[in-house]
Design an enzyme around this catalytic site. Structure first.
Site, mmCIF file in Angstrom:
data_model
loop_
_atom_site.group_PDB
_atom_site.id
_atom_site.type_symbol
_atom_site.label_atom_id
_atom_site.label_comp_id
_atom_site.label_asym_id
_atom_site.label_seq_id
_atom_site.Cartn_x
_atom_site.Cartn_y
_atom_site.Cartn_z
ATOM 1 N N ASN A 209 -49.302 122.662 25.828
ATOM 2 C CA ASN A 209 -50.547 122.644 25.050
ATOM 3 C C ASN A 209 -50.318 121.879 23.754
ATOM 4 O O ASN A 209 -49.223 121.404 23.491
ATOM 5 C CB ASN A 209 -51.046 124.070 24.793
ATOM 6 N N ASP A 278 -50.585 130.883 29.696
ATOM 7 C CA ASP A 278 -50.913 132.071 30.490
ATOM 8 C C ASP A 278 -50.329 131.988 31.901
ATOM 9 O O ASP A 278 -50.101 133.001 32.542
ATOM 10 C CB ASP A 278 -52.441 132.224 30.581
ATOM 11 N N LYS A 288 -37.450 115.660 41.028
ATOM 12 C CA LYS A 288 -38.711 115.081 40.570
ATOM 13 C C LYS A 288 -39.731 114.991 41.732
ATOM 14 O O LYS A 288 -39.386 114.492 42.806
ATOM 15 C CB LYS A 288 -38.430 113.685 40.002
ATOM 16 N N PHE A 322 -53.185 135.763 17.076
ATOM 17 C CA PHE A 322 -54.091 134.645 16.800
ATOM 18 C C PHE A 322 -54.895 134.420 18.068
ATOM 19 O O PHE A 322 -54.438 134.751 19.159
ATOM 20 C CB PHE A 322 -53.298 133.367 16.479
ATOM 21 N N LYS A 336 -60.227 140.489 22.446
ATOM 22 C CA LYS A 336 -58.769 140.329 22.581
ATOM 23 C C LYS A 336 -58.025 141.340 21.719
ATOM 24 O O LYS A 336 -57.024 141.910 22.136
ATOM 25 C CB LYS A 336 -58.349 138.917 22.134
ATOM 26 N N LYS A 340 -55.567 144.016 23.384
ATOM 27 C CA LYS A 340 -54.123 143.862 23.159
ATOM 28 C C LYS A 340 -53.611 144.812 22.078
ATOM 29 O O LYS A 340 -52.446 144.764 21.719
ATOM 30 C CB LYS A 340 -53.812 142.407 22.815
HETATM 31 O O1 PMT Z 1 -49.546 125.155 16.020
HETATM 32 P P1 PMT Z 1 -50.722 124.462 15.357
HETATM 33 O O2 PMT Z 1 -50.874 123.021 15.796
HETATM 34 O O3 PMT Z 1 -50.687 124.624 13.854
HETATM 35 O O4 PMT Z 1 -52.055 125.187 15.866
HETATM 36 C C1 PMT Z 1 -52.326 126.502 15.511
HETATM 37 C C2 PMT Z 1 -52.890 127.309 16.700
HETATM 38 C C3 PMT Z 1 -54.242 126.769 17.121
HETATM 39 C C4 PMT Z 1 -51.916 127.266 17.890
HETATM 40 C C5 PMT Z 1 -52.987 128.806 16.198
HETATM 41 O O5 PMT Z 1 -53.867 128.833 15.077
HETATM 42 C C6 PMT Z 1 -53.502 129.734 17.270
HETATM 43 O O6 PMT Z 1 -54.686 129.902 17.484
HETATM 44 N N1 PMT Z 1 -52.548 130.381 18.010
HETATM 45 C C7 PMT Z 1 -52.864 131.255 19.175
HETATM 46 C C8 PMT Z 1 -53.116 130.375 20.372
HETATM 47 C C9 PMT Z 1 -53.335 131.190 21.617
HETATM 48 O O7 PMT Z 1 -52.494 131.239 22.460
HETATM 49 O O8 PMT Z 1 -54.452 131.881 21.657
HETATM 50 P P2 PMT Z 1 -54.883 132.803 22.923
HETATM 51 O O9 PMT Z 1 -56.274 133.197 22.597
HETATM 52 O O10 PMT Z 1 -54.612 132.152 24.213
HETATM 53 O O11 PMT Z 1 -53.933 134.072 22.810
HETATM 54 C C10 PMT Z 1 -54.236 135.207 22.014
HETATM 55 C C11 PMT Z 1 -52.961 135.837 21.482
HETATM 56 O O12 PMT Z 1 -52.169 136.333 22.575
HETATM 57 C C12 PMT Z 1 -52.067 134.894 20.702
HETATM 58 O O13 PMT Z 1 -51.530 135.622 19.601
HETATM 59 C C13 PMT Z 1 -50.981 134.518 21.682
HETATM 60 O O14 PMT Z 1 -49.736 134.251 21.014
HETATM 61 C C14 PMT Z 1 -50.882 135.782 22.542
HETATM 62 N N2 PMT Z 1 -50.450 135.514 23.914
HETATM 63 C C15 PMT Z 1 -51.214 134.772 24.766
HETATM 64 C C16 PMT Z 1 -50.807 134.586 26.064
HETATM 65 C C17 PMT Z 1 -49.595 135.188 26.494
HETATM 66 N N3 PMT Z 1 -49.170 135.028 27.730
HETATM 67 N N4 PMT Z 1 -48.865 135.911 25.646
HETATM 68 C C18 PMT Z 1 -49.282 136.091 24.354
HETATM 69 O O15 PMT Z 1 -48.600 136.763 23.565
#
Ligand code: PMT
Length: 399
Positions: A209, A278, A288, A322, A336, A340
């Site tokens: 990503n 995810d 490859k 986040f 979320k 969580k």
């Molecule tokens: O790194 P930058 O370029 O500065 O950009 C910042 C950012 C956009 C990455 C950051 O601000 C941000 O939004 N981070 C969370 C991105 C994310 O994965 O969001 P999500 O909505 O998919 O996940 C929600 C939360 O669950 C997040 O805290 C994530 O770390 C966590 N998660 C998600 C999936 C997973 N399998 N395990 C997790 O712990």
């Protein structure tokens, strides 16, 4: 934490006066006794009754009110305060303070005060940058008055720039620091995740990503600045590790999961700013994948959800997630957070210019489990991180 501490809050006439109600609420929750003095202009923005209800104390607005006891009120208030805070401090009250003008209740109290004074300037950016205001601020600084802010951002007059009053949490924390003499995060162990995980398909390709790690690295830096012991679990980031921070590099979501779970029990706070995949390819091809003329179907299998696992396991820890959203950021973020079991969720709509992936700035809302929500204007990722540190510090105190 502030039990028995007497704070005198001066409110002068600016639109930011409404934010001072929140400052009073925060300081009261920590046990402080607060007396409020409002200028006449301030009463046009917020009523004295609002402050009286929140502070549960008297609110003074008039120099010549009928005295309730025989003392000279402005002198007593000035003498009794452990600290004086003027928020918002307009260009007008700052000018009066600099020149020693005492023509209403607030300016008279300020002239009589011998305790430390904090001011949180709030005004239009042209007024803030005017040489007269800058000179007044210089005089006040030299006299030992402490400035909080101002911040940069959207202003009530419709423009953007310096002069916005600092956020209530920041102002409240400055006073907490004044009374406790402690750094905000002293003695706290903090784990931060940053960057974007990569999920290999074959020896040369991966699913990834756009995360640059800037947000997570700023969070790690802000916690270190505030005195915490910081561990940063970082995935695919090309940035220098902030000084004083211990970094663990990982590639995939599974590696991040193992590092975070291993360290979790010893932490006080965990902030998950990383963008975690995810799904990962169900099968890693050892060689490859060769190009063919037909479609190529990939089978994906779910990765562990790290934040969800932490939410199920947490005991004393404060857990912050986040959420990168592309629509209904707040609605999805709330869902979320609850699912969580996070204490705070920071949502950013990554489709908005100046927010999300790769930028130096971000536009976020902090969501809290009790339904509270704070929307921040566009600010640098480091400033967002500093605001977050203060919110977490506050949450720890009232939890
Ligand atoms: O790194 P930058 O370029 O500065 O950009 C910042 C950012 C956009 C990455 C950051 O601000 C941000 O939004 N981070 C969370 C991105 C994310 O994965 O969001 P999500 O909505 O998919 O996940 C929600 C939360 O669950 C997040 O805290 C994530 O770390 C966590 N998660 C998600 C999936 C997973 N399998 N395990 C997790 O712990």
């Amino acid at each position: 934490m502030l039990k028995g501490k007497r704070i005198l809050l001066g409110v002068s006439g600016g639109i930011a006066a409404y934010k001072s109600v929140e400052i009073v609420s925060r300081l009261r929750k920590l046990g402080a006794d607060i007396n409020v003095v409002m200028t006449q202009s301030a009463t046009k923005f917020v009523t004295p009754l609002t402050f009286r209800s929140i502070s549960a104390g008297p609110v003074y607005t008039q120099m010549f009110d009928e005295p309730k006891s025989w003392n000279i009120k402005h002198i007593v208030l000035a003498e009794q305060a452990d600290v004086v805070l003027v928020a918002p401090a307009t260009a007008n009250i700052l000018a009066k303070m600099a020149l020693g003008i005492a023509d209403d209740f607030l300016s008279t109290v300020l002239l009589a005060a011998r305790s430390p004074i904090y001011v949180a300037p709030a005004m239009n950016h042209a007024m803030y940058h005017h040489p007269a205001t800058q000179k007044n601020l210089k005089i006040l600084r030299e006299r030992g008055v402490a400035l909080i802010g101002p911040a940069n951002g959207f202003q009530a007059c419709g423009t953007e720039g310096d002069g916005r009053m600092s956020e209530p949490v920041q102002i409240a924390e400055e006073l907490v620091q004044f009374f406790t003499g402690k750094q905000l995060m002293e003695g706290q162990k903090v784990l931060v995740t940053a960057g974007g995980t990569r999920e290999p398909l074959d020896p040369v390709r991966y699913i990834g990503n756009f995360s640059s790690g800037k947000m997570g690295y700023a969070v790690a830096r802000a916690f270190h600045e505030a005195g915490a012991e910081v561990t940063l679990v970082s995935a695919s980031v090309d940035l220098p590790v902030p000084a004083g921070v211990q970094a663990i590099k990982v590639l995939t979501a599974e590696e991040m999961y193992h590092e975070v779970m291993k360290a979790f029990d010893g932490q006080d706070i965990v902030v998950k700013a990383a963008a975690v995949a995810d799904y990962r390819p169900a099968v890693f091809q050892g060689q490859k994948i060769k190009k063919k003329s037909q479609n190529l179907n990939l089978e994906l299998t779910p990765n562990p959800d790290i934040l969800l696992s932490l939410g199920q396991k947490k005991k004393h820890q404060i857990l912050v997630g986040f959420a990168a959203e592309t629509h209904d950021a707040v609605g999805n973020g709330m869902e979320k957070m609850r699912k969580k079991n996070a204490d705070i969720l920071v949502v950013n709509d990554v489709t908005v210019p100046g927010a999300g992936f790769g930028t130096d700035t971000n536009i976020v809302s902090f969501l809290f489990l009790d339904g509270r929500r704070i929307d921040l204007p566009m600010m640098s990722k480091l400033d967002v991180a500093r605001e977050l540190v203060k919110e977490i510090a506050f949450l720890k105190k009232v939890k």
